[in-house]
Enzyme design. Structure first.
Site, mmCIF file in Angstrom:
data_model
loop_
_atom_site.group_PDB
_atom_site.id
_atom_site.type_symbol
_atom_site.label_atom_id
_atom_site.label_comp_id
_atom_site.label_asym_id
_atom_site.label_seq_id
_atom_site.Cartn_x
_atom_site.Cartn_y
_atom_site.Cartn_z
ATOM 1 N N LYS A 1 0.841 -1.208 0.000
ATOM 2 C CA LYS A 1 0.000 0.000 0.000
ATOM 3 C C LYS A 1 0.871 1.250 0.000
ATOM 4 O O LYS A 1 0.576 2.214 -0.694
ATOM 5 C CB LYS A 1 -0.883 0.029 1.254
ATOM 6 N N ASP B 1 -9.430 2.421 4.813
ATOM 7 C CA ASP B 1 -10.146 1.187 5.117
ATOM 8 C C ASP B 1 -10.803 0.751 3.822
ATOM 9 O O ASP B 1 -11.319 1.586 3.071
ATOM 10 C CB ASP B 1 -11.181 1.405 6.213
HETATM 11 P P1 IMP Z 1 -7.843 -3.247 5.124
HETATM 12 O O1 IMP Z 1 -6.367 -3.359 4.955
HETATM 13 O O2 IMP Z 1 -8.316 -3.276 6.524
HETATM 14 O O3 IMP Z 1 -8.403 -2.090 4.375
HETATM 15 O O4 IMP Z 1 -8.408 -4.604 4.515
HETATM 16 C C1 IMP Z 1 -9.175 -4.640 3.406
HETATM 17 C C2 IMP Z 1 -9.429 -6.054 2.935
HETATM 18 O O5 IMP Z 1 -10.316 -5.947 1.842
HETATM 19 C C3 IMP Z 1 -8.192 -6.758 2.415
HETATM 20 O O6 IMP Z 1 -7.581 -7.536 3.379
HETATM 21 C C4 IMP Z 1 -8.782 -7.605 1.281
HETATM 22 O O7 IMP Z 1 -9.353 -8.755 1.797
HETATM 23 C C5 IMP Z 1 -9.907 -6.725 0.764
HETATM 24 N N1 IMP Z 1 -9.427 -5.833 -0.313
HETATM 25 C C6 IMP Z 1 -9.310 -4.479 -0.264
HETATM 26 N N2 IMP Z 1 -8.822 -3.982 -1.415
HETATM 27 C C7 IMP Z 1 -8.596 -5.046 -2.209
HETATM 28 C C8 IMP Z 1 -8.061 -5.173 -3.534
HETATM 29 O O8 IMP Z 1 -7.660 -4.221 -4.209
HETATM 30 N N3 IMP Z 1 -7.988 -6.443 -3.998
HETATM 31 C C9 IMP Z 1 -8.388 -7.521 -3.299
HETATM 32 N N4 IMP Z 1 -8.866 -7.472 -2.067
HETATM 33 C C10 IMP Z 1 -8.991 -6.230 -1.513
#
Ligand code: IMP
Length: 198
Positions: free
Chosen positions: A12, A69
């Protein structure tokens, strides 16, 4: 100007640096800023969770803090897994299993009812108490099998009709251009510039 991005995810950070690139802005990860924090994401929306993270880290360092998020909303499953995307079936369960489970839950569901979107919300918390948010989405459909090796998470089952493939089959450059995170980051960049210009 210094900005801290509240994530421990190096993938990221790379994307964030590419999109927010500005010679006048120094972008640091939490690790680079020497901050460690375990933040409970107990909000009920992407916006709430992003703001909770950004504010919590801003309180620790009193710098401008950005946090994101994101997740996958599947319409047929009442927008599951949504804000629970990372925690769906347990944090440590492999995405091969999570993806197969979602495909199984859509067994017999026709194309037009397999609509889904990735959502990303970026929040910025400023030391003066101001908070900004920016939301980006990408629309697609849940496929019938995993396809592609790029990306991460739910990418292999997220089919984008306009491109005729899954987001795991797109190059990182193309995915950045059309993704929920790319759109939210560019929107946040515009909002930060507008704030700076007063
Ligand atoms: P965060 O890091 O708490 O925002 O977690 C978001 C979750 O959503 C990730 O662990 C993935 O499971 C899913 N996710 C978010 N963006 C993507 C993407 O671009 N591709 C595939 N999965 C995603």
């Amino acid at each position: 100007m210094k900005i801290i991005f509240a994530t421990g995810n190096e993938g990221k950070m790379k994307e964030i640096r590419e999109i927010l690139a500005d010679p006048q802005v120094e972008i640091l990860s939490m690790k680079e800023a020497g901050i460690t924090a375990e933040i409970e994401e107990n909000g009920t929306s992407f916006e709430e969770n992003a703001v909770i993270k950004a504010k919590a880290v801003m309180e620790l360092c009193h710098e401008i803090v950005l946090a994101d998020d994101s997740g996958l909303e599947i319409d047929y499953l009442n927008k599951e897994p949504g804000i629970y995307s990372a925690r769906y079936m347990g944090e440590d369960t492999s995405y091969r299993i999570k993806n197969q489970n979602l495909i199984d839950r859509l067994e017999g569901v026709p194309d037009e009812e397999r609509t889904a979107r990735f959502v990303c919300v970026i929040a910025a918390a400023f030391p003066d108490g101001e908070v900004l948010t920016a939301r980006g989405t990408i629309e697609g459909r849940i496929g019938y099998e995993e396809k592609g090796e790029n990306g991460f998470g739910y990418d292999p089952i997220f089919y984008v009709p306009e491109y005729g493939c899954s987001t795991a089959q797109l190059s990182p450059e193309v995915k950045n251009q059309i993704s929920h995170r790319g759109k939210a980051l560019r929107e946040m960049k515009r909002k930060l510039q507008a704030r700076k210009e007063g």
